[in-house]
Motif scaffolding. Structure first.
Motif, PDB file in Angstrom:
ATOM      1  N   GLY A   1       0.791  -1.223   0.000  1.00 37.30           N
ATOM      2  CA  GLY A   1       0.000   0.000   0.000  1.00 37.30           C
ATOM      3  C   GLY A   1       0.820   1.268   0.000  1.00 37.30           C
ATOM      4  N   ARG A   2       2.065   1.212   0.442  1.00 32.82           N
ATOM      5  CA  ARG A   2       2.917   2.406   0.485  1.00 32.82           C
ATOM      6  C   ARG A   2       3.662   2.641  -0.825  1.00 32.82           C
ATOM      7  N   GLY A   3       3.672   1.615  -1.703  1.00 36.42           N
ATOM      8  CA  GLY A   3       4.343   1.778  -2.993  1.00 36.42           C
ATOM      9  C   GLY A   3       5.658   1.043  -3.104  1.00 36.42           C
ATOM     10  N   ASN A   4       6.051   0.268  -2.071  1.00 37.40           N
ATOM     11  CA  ASN A   4       7.232  -0.585  -2.198  1.00 37.40           C
ATOM     12  C   ASN A   4       6.959  -1.692  -3.217  1.00 37.40           C
ATOM     13  N   VAL A   5       7.982  -2.064  -3.963  1.00 37.10           N
ATOM     14  CA  VAL A   5       7.822  -3.064  -5.017  1.00 37.10           C
ATOM     15  C   VAL A   5       8.897  -4.138  -4.856  1.00 37.10           C
ATOM     16  N   PHE A   6       8.489  -5.405  -5.053  1.00 35.57           N
ATOM     17  CA  PHE A   6       9.407  -6.519  -4.835  1.00 35.57           C
ATOM     18  C   PHE A   6       9.346  -7.503  -5.992  1.00 35.57           C
ATOM     19  N   LEU A   7      10.533  -7.924  -6.442  1.00 36.70           N
ATOM     20  CA  LEU A   7      10.688  -8.987  -7.434  1.00 36.70           C
ATOM     21  C   LEU A   7      11.612 -10.048  -6.843  1.00 36.70           C
ATOM     22  N   TRP A   8      11.192 -11.307  -6.908  1.00 35.59           N
ATOM     23  CA  TRP A   8      11.902 -12.387  -6.229  1.00 35.59           C
ATOM     24  C   TRP A   8      12.060 -13.583  -7.159  1.00 35.59           C
ATOM     25  N   ASN A   9      13.275 -14.020  -7.343  1.00 35.52           N
ATOM     26  CA  ASN A   9      13.546 -15.253  -8.077  1.00 35.52           C
ATOM     27  C   ASN A   9      14.366 -16.149  -7.160  1.00 35.52           C
ATOM     28  N   GLY A  10      13.669 -16.910  -6.325  1.00 35.22           N
ATOM     29  CA  GLY A  10      14.401 -17.702  -5.348  1.00 35.22           C
ATOM     30  C   GLY A  10      13.532 -18.740  -4.680  1.00 35.22           C
ATOM     31  N   GLU A  11      14.174 -19.501  -3.802  1.00 31.40           N
ATOM     32  CA  GLU A  11      13.489 -20.503  -2.984  1.00 31.40           C
ATOM     33  C   GLU A  11      14.007 -20.390  -1.560  1.00 31.40           C
ATOM     34  N   VAL A  12      13.105 -20.156  -0.625  1.00 35.68           N
ATOM     35  CA  VAL A  12      13.474 -20.168   0.790  1.00 35.68           C
ATOM     36  C   VAL A  12      13.285 -21.590   1.301  1.00 35.68           C
ATOM     37  N   PHE A  13      14.377 -22.297   1.489  1.00 31.35           N
ATOM     38  CA  PHE A  13      14.303 -23.664   1.998  1.00 31.35           C
ATOM     39  C   PHE A  13      14.352 -23.699   3.520  1.00 31.35           C
ATOM     40  N   SER A  14      14.975 -22.713   4.140  1.00 37.13           N
ATOM     41  CA  SER A  14      15.000 -22.605   5.599  1.00 37.13           C
ATOM     42  C   SER A  14      15.517 -21.220   5.969  1.00 37.13           C
ATOM     43  N   GLY A  15      15.527 -20.927   7.258  1.00 39.05           N
ATOM     44  CA  GLY A  15      16.009 -19.633   7.747  1.00 39.05           C
ATOM     45  C   GLY A  15      14.902 -18.746   8.242  1.00 39.05           C
ATOM     46  N   ILE A  16      13.798 -18.690   7.500  1.00 41.92           N
ATOM     47  CA  ILE A  16      12.575 -18.051   7.961  1.00 41.92           C
ATOM     48  C   ILE A  16      11.431 -19.020   7.694  1.00 41.92           C
ATOM     49  N   ASN A  17      10.357 -18.862   8.405  1.00 46.46           N
ATOM     50  CA  ASN A  17       9.250 -19.817   8.307  1.00 46.46           C
ATOM     51  C   ASN A  17       8.388 -19.540   7.084  1.00 46.46           C
ATOM     52  N   VAL A  18       8.276 -20.549   6.222  1.00 51.71           N
ATOM     53  CA  VAL A  18       7.365 -20.495   5.075  1.00 51.71           C
ATOM     54  C   VAL A  18       6.517 -21.758   5.144  1.00 51.71           C
ATOM     55  N   GLY A  19       5.214 -21.604   5.383  1.00 50.06           N
ATOM     56  CA  GLY A  19       4.332 -22.758   5.501  1.00 50.06           C
ATOM     57  C   GLY A  19       4.203 -23.520   4.199  1.00 50.06           C
ATOM     58  N   ALA A  20       3.730 -24.758   4.301  1.00 48.53           N
ATOM     59  CA  ALA A  20       3.624 -25.628   3.135  1.00 48.53           C
ATOM     60  C   ALA A  20       2.714 -25.036   2.063  1.00 48.53           C
ATOM     61  N   GLU A  21       1.705 -24.294   2.474  1.00 48.06           N
ATOM     62  CA  GLU A  21       0.770 -23.720   1.518  1.00 48.06           C
ATOM     63  C   GLU A  21       1.047 -22.246   1.247  1.00 48.06           C
ATOM     64  N   GLU A  22       2.146 -21.733   1.791  1.00 45.60           N
ATOM     65  CA  GLU A  22       2.471 -20.321   1.615  1.00 45.60           C
ATOM     66  C   GLU A  22       3.450 -20.119   0.465  1.00 45.60           C
ATOM     67  N   ASN A  23       3.481 -18.899  -0.037  1.00 47.40           N
ATOM     68  CA  ASN A  23       4.392 -18.544  -1.115  1.00 47.40           C
ATOM     69  C   ASN A  23       5.536 -17.711  -0.545  1.00 47.40           C
TER      70      ASN A  23
END
Length: 635
Positions: free
Chosen positions: A70-92
């Protein structure tokens, strides 16, 4: 896998003063991300940014990119988070990463985030409050990211892959995988100078970190236009290196007696002797565990339809499509990866083994044969021009039972070993045969743009071989007959990283014989340090061109840390002959996994095993600049 791009115009004269996103570049990006394409334009009085994202959907909910808050920040990501931060099985993981970034108020939080994640990545992040663009690649450079600066200083472009364009000099360069960069767009537009602020990886094992970084800055700066400069960030913030330092301790001189091992031959029986040592056997099992976990993350971290239950009719499995493919030569690296993948890929799901061979002009007949009869019938096949559709019905590869290049022979033998380990698995051994005519045509129209900015004969050979192999169009045995086949797998596992860490190349043996163990240690340290610029960016661009994602189990951070913790003689022993000494610990792991003949196969480079090195100019050196890569299509 995604195709990401940010085109920046540093001008107050309005958008379009320096436009990078021409047709060729957009097409290259879309091939990497066929499931979603989207663009976002951000304008300011002093600059304009066009963000373009193209997504290959692999996990969680499909999340179109670029993603904007909503503030106008923009993100482009080409990667895979395998560990280090929590990403649920159904999350992107794209959304999770952006949620973190959007909540941060200072640069140290951004650096902390990228220090913590494990897995391959390249990213572009526009932080509107500071008018800054952040970007970078992971520690090993497993994802491609290029930059291109205009000659006049009007702007620059960041993209996963480059392209040729009329009127624009081809000066794409790989973003160095030495840390994260930040550019203040407002300051750059006003000063007409682009200052790259670097947040480098910190090598904890070295006391002269700053001196080493300054040296690398000078090397990077030499390749940049005069209006572009690079300097360490003012806060002196560093990314924490994600792997442990290389163990360079050497054994006592009197405990290292190479002469008594020189008579050992490359046999399974002689290899098994090493497993009688309790310490060695324990170390081998530790490697199997950490490598197995790395493969598990890479074969399970993607969306799947539900598997059939064990009591269901197994005939249902035959109709399933493969989600996982392995670049497969039958050599020790690909055999270990395939056998570990077999332990984690659902039992009812096929695994594609992609095996590429390059044909001489004499091998132009189309031979079909059945598994049972073995009788061959000759046909004439005209190559199709509809390559872009990549349909199995328009294959212009030629199937010939006489394509017995070395990697085809070892590949078929490796298939038998894998079938013996798990006869219930459907192993699709995909025979990919490439003619000289097709090689030259696809190099000109597609591959040369992907390999660049790398330009050597070796880059040409490996780039072309990996492109055709990962495309996955060939023939496979179906219903006891060789039939046209196209791999549906979106994830391609590759064994790169094993030779670099375990002294698999012939140059390592030469180095050891000439200068000893200390020099070999330094050589291996250098190998990992340069793998981003020598291999990984190129391979990511080449494989990603098919809308597939390359994954590198041997370069998992935990695998590298474990191997780095071992002494050199626990990993390899180059006093032993070829087929035993190089990658010794991996050969022993293969034995423990139940593999047989493949455990003592000597290292054979892909360009020789597939015979692409014999297709054209045999008098070239691998390090020579390759003129064939300059033959770009004008379309």
């Amino acid at each position: 896998m995604c195709g990401i791009c940010c085109s920046v115009t540093l001008s107050i004269d309005g958008y379009g003063g320096y436009e990078f996103l021409h047709k060729n570049l957009l097409q290259n990006l879309k091939r990497r991300g066929p499931n979603s394409s989207h663009q976002v334009l951000k304008t300011d009085n002093d600059y304009h940014c066009l963000f373009s994202g193209h997504v290959l959907h692999l996990r969680g909910l499909l999340t179109p990119q670029p993603i904007e808050d909503g503030r106008g920040n923009v993100f482009l990501w080409n990667g895979e988070v395998f560990s280090g931060i929590n990403v649920g099985a159904e999350e992107n993981d794209t959304q999770i990463m952006f949620n973190h970034l959007s909540s941060f108020n200072n640069e140290s939080e951004i650096i902390s985030l990228f220090s913590s994640i494990r897995g391959p990545w390249a990213f572009i992040y526009y932080q509107i409050s500071s008018h800054c663009v952040w970007f970078g690649r992971d520690y090993f450079g497993r994802r491609s990211l290029l930059w291109h600066f205009s000659n006049t200083g009007e702007g620059f472009c960041l993209a996963s892959v480059g392209a040729q364009a009329v009127g624009i000099e081809n000066k794409w360069q790989e973003v160095p995988a030495c840390g994260i960069f930040r550019i203040d767009l407002k300051s750059s537009a006003i000063s007409k100078r682009v200052v790259l602020k670097l947040y480098p990886w910190k090598y904890i094992s070295k006391e002269n970190t700053i001196e080493d970084v300054d040296k690398s800055l000078n090397q990077i700066s030499d390749d940049l236009p005069k209006f572009v400069s690079i300097e360490i960030n003012g806060a002196r913030l560093f990314l924490k290196t994600p792997v442990t330092p290389l163990n360079t301790n050497l054994p006592p001189q009197d405990s290292f007696e190479p002469a008594h091992r020189s008579h050992i031959t490359a046999t399974i029986e002689n290899l098994q002797v090493f497993l009688k040592d309790d310490h060695m056997k324990k170390t081998v099992h530790q490697l199997i565990h950490v490598l197995s976990e790395a493969v598990k993350r890479r074969v399970l971290c993607l969306s799947r339809t539900e598997s059939v239950f064990l009591n269901d009719n197994l005939s249902k499995a035959s109709a399933k499509k493969a989600n996982i493919a392995v670049l497969f030569s039958g050599g020790i690296d690909s055999m270990v990866i395939a056998s570990l993948a077999d332990q984690h890929v659902p039992f009812d799901e096929p695994i594609d083994l992609l095996n590429v061979a390059f044909m001489t002009e004499e091998q132009t007949g189309h031979t079909t044969f059945t598994k049972n009869s073995g009788k061959a019938k000759k046909h004439v096949e005209t190559p199709s021009k509809e390559n872009s559709k990549r349909s199995a019905t328009t294959i212009d590869n030629i199937q010939d039972q006489n394509i017995n290049v070395p990697d085809r022979v070892t590949g078929r033998a490796g298939l038998k070993e894998l079938k013996a380990l798990n006869p219930l698995r459907i192993w699709n051994f995909v025979e990919i045969n490439v003619s000289l005519e097709e090689l030259q045509r696809m190099r000109q129209h597609r591959i040369s743009q992907l390999v660049q900015p790398l330009n050597t004969v070796l880059d040409d050979s490996i780039g072309c071989a990996v492109w055709f192999a990962s495309r996955g169009i060939g023939y496979a045995m179906k219903e006891d007959e060789m039939k046209p086949y196209q791999s549906s797998a979106k994830v391609v596992l590759t064994g790169i990283g094993a030779d670099e860490q375990l002294a698999g190349y012939s140059r390592h043996r030469v180095r050891f014989k000439t200068h000893g163990l200390e020099a070999l240690n330094k050589e291996l340290e250098m190998e990992l340090g340069r793998i981003s610029s020598r291999n990984l960016g190129r391979d990511d661009r080449v494989i990603g061109d098919h809308g597939k994602e390359a994954r590198f189990p041997f370069l998992d951070e935990n695998v590298v840390s474990f191997l780095n913790s071992l002494s050199i003689l626990e990993k390899t022993d180059l006093t032993l002959p070829r087929g035993v000494g190089e990658k010794l610990i991996l050969r022993l792991a293969a034995l423990e996994l139940g593999l047989t003949a493949s455990t003592v196969l000597p290292k054979r480079a892909m360009q020789f095993g597939s015979k692409i090195a014999k297709m054209e100019n045999n008098n070239e050196k691998a390090s020579d600049k390759c003129g064939r890569l300059q033959m770009l299509s004008s379309e």
